[in-house]
Design a protein around this motif. Structure first.
Motif, PDB file in Angstrom:
ATOM      1  N   GLU A  42       0.834  -1.191   0.000  1.00  0.00           N
ATOM      2  CA  GLU A  42       0.000   0.000   0.000  1.00  0.00           C
ATOM      3  C   GLU A  42       0.872   1.244   0.000  1.00  0.00           C
ATOM      4  OE1 GLU A  42      -2.350  -1.779   3.315  1.00  0.00           O
ATOM      5  OE2 GLU A  42      -3.808  -0.358   2.537  1.00  0.00           O
ATOM      6  N   TYR A  86       1.143   5.249   0.883  1.00  0.00           N
ATOM      7  CA  TYR A  86       0.573   6.385   1.601  1.00  0.00           C
ATOM      8  C   TYR A  86       1.399   7.619   1.270  1.00  0.00           C
ATOM      9  CZ  TYR A  86      -1.962   2.855   4.196  1.00  0.00           C
ATOM     10  OH  TYR A  86      -2.759   1.814   4.531  1.00  0.00           O
ATOM     11  N   LYS A 135      -2.639   5.732   8.494  1.00  0.00           N
ATOM     12  CA  LYS A 135      -3.456   4.884   7.627  1.00  0.00           C
ATOM     13  C   LYS A 135      -4.921   4.875   8.053  1.00  0.00           C
ATOM     14  CE  LYS A 135      -2.435   0.567   9.986  1.00  0.00           C
ATOM     15  NZ  LYS A 135      -1.830  -0.754   9.867  1.00  0.00           N
ATOM     16  N   ALA A 188       3.753   1.932   6.500  1.00  0.00           N
ATOM     17  CA  ALA A 188       2.420   2.345   6.928  1.00  0.00           C
ATOM     18  C   ALA A 188       2.530   2.766   8.378  1.00  0.00           C
ATOM     19  CB  ALA A 188       1.427   1.206   6.786  1.00  0.00           C
TER      20      ALA A 188
END
Ligand SMILES: [Zn+2]
Length: 177
Positions: free
Chosen positions: A2, A4, A28, A42
């Motif tokens: 992921e 960010y 997050k 994260a």
């Protein structure tokens, strides 16, 4: 993986260098920019961490603030036995087990590491990293690699002298991968 949002922002705390830029990443959960290390992928901001703890454990524990003689984090321990023999499983009293177990040993704050201890441990971390990095190349499965990856991250931090707050050197020396 992921992604960010990452930004470099000046530090704001008293112990941060004036003018220096620190890596921040959006929380997050809520998206607030939160300071993190260079390898963080994260991050959860302190407020969201607290909130999720409240959800799990039903609000701040007032008794924790009065010194209970219990170690920090006792509520998170699988089993903790108070001096009077009261047994807790993850912070929840188990009245039927009272007196069935030895009281947990509570280490006082005297387990602070000396400079020499730290150097020894850092040396060991270097040794372990060397081996871990060789071992991980031999692995085929992602699942197995993940375990060693975690170990590598951990030992890398130790090697850099970033000891976790709850670092227990006895446990560290016992650890094997
Ligand atoms: Zn947050």
């Amino acid at each position: 993986m992921e992604q960010y949002r990452v930004e470099y922002l000046p530090g704001t705390k008293w112990n941060e260098k004036k003018g220096a830029m620190y890596r921040h990443m959006e929380c997050k959960v809520c998206g607030v920019m939160t300071k993190c290390s260079e390898d963080t992928q994260a991050v959860t901001c302190s407020i969201c961490v607290q909130e999720s703890l409240y959800e799990q454990f039903g609000g701040p524990d007032v008794t924790l603030k009065k010194s209970s003689g219990r170690p920090r984090g006792w509520k998170w321990m699988a089993v903790f036995v108070d001096k009077d023999g009261t047994v807790f499983h993850r912070g929840i009293e188990q009245p039927e087990l009272k007196g069935t177990l030895e009281p947990s040993k509570v280490k006082d704050k005297g387990n602070r590491l000396t400079k020499k201890d730290k150097e020894k441990i850092k040396l060991e971390a270097g040794r372990r990293l060397y081996k871990l990095k060789k071992d991980i190349q031999k692995l085929r499965w992602k699942k197995d690699k993940k375990v060693l990856d975690k170990a590598i991250k951990y030992e890398t931090r130790i090697l850099a002298g970033k000891f976790p707050r709850k670092f227990d050197s006895e446990e560290y020396w016992k650890k094997t991968y």
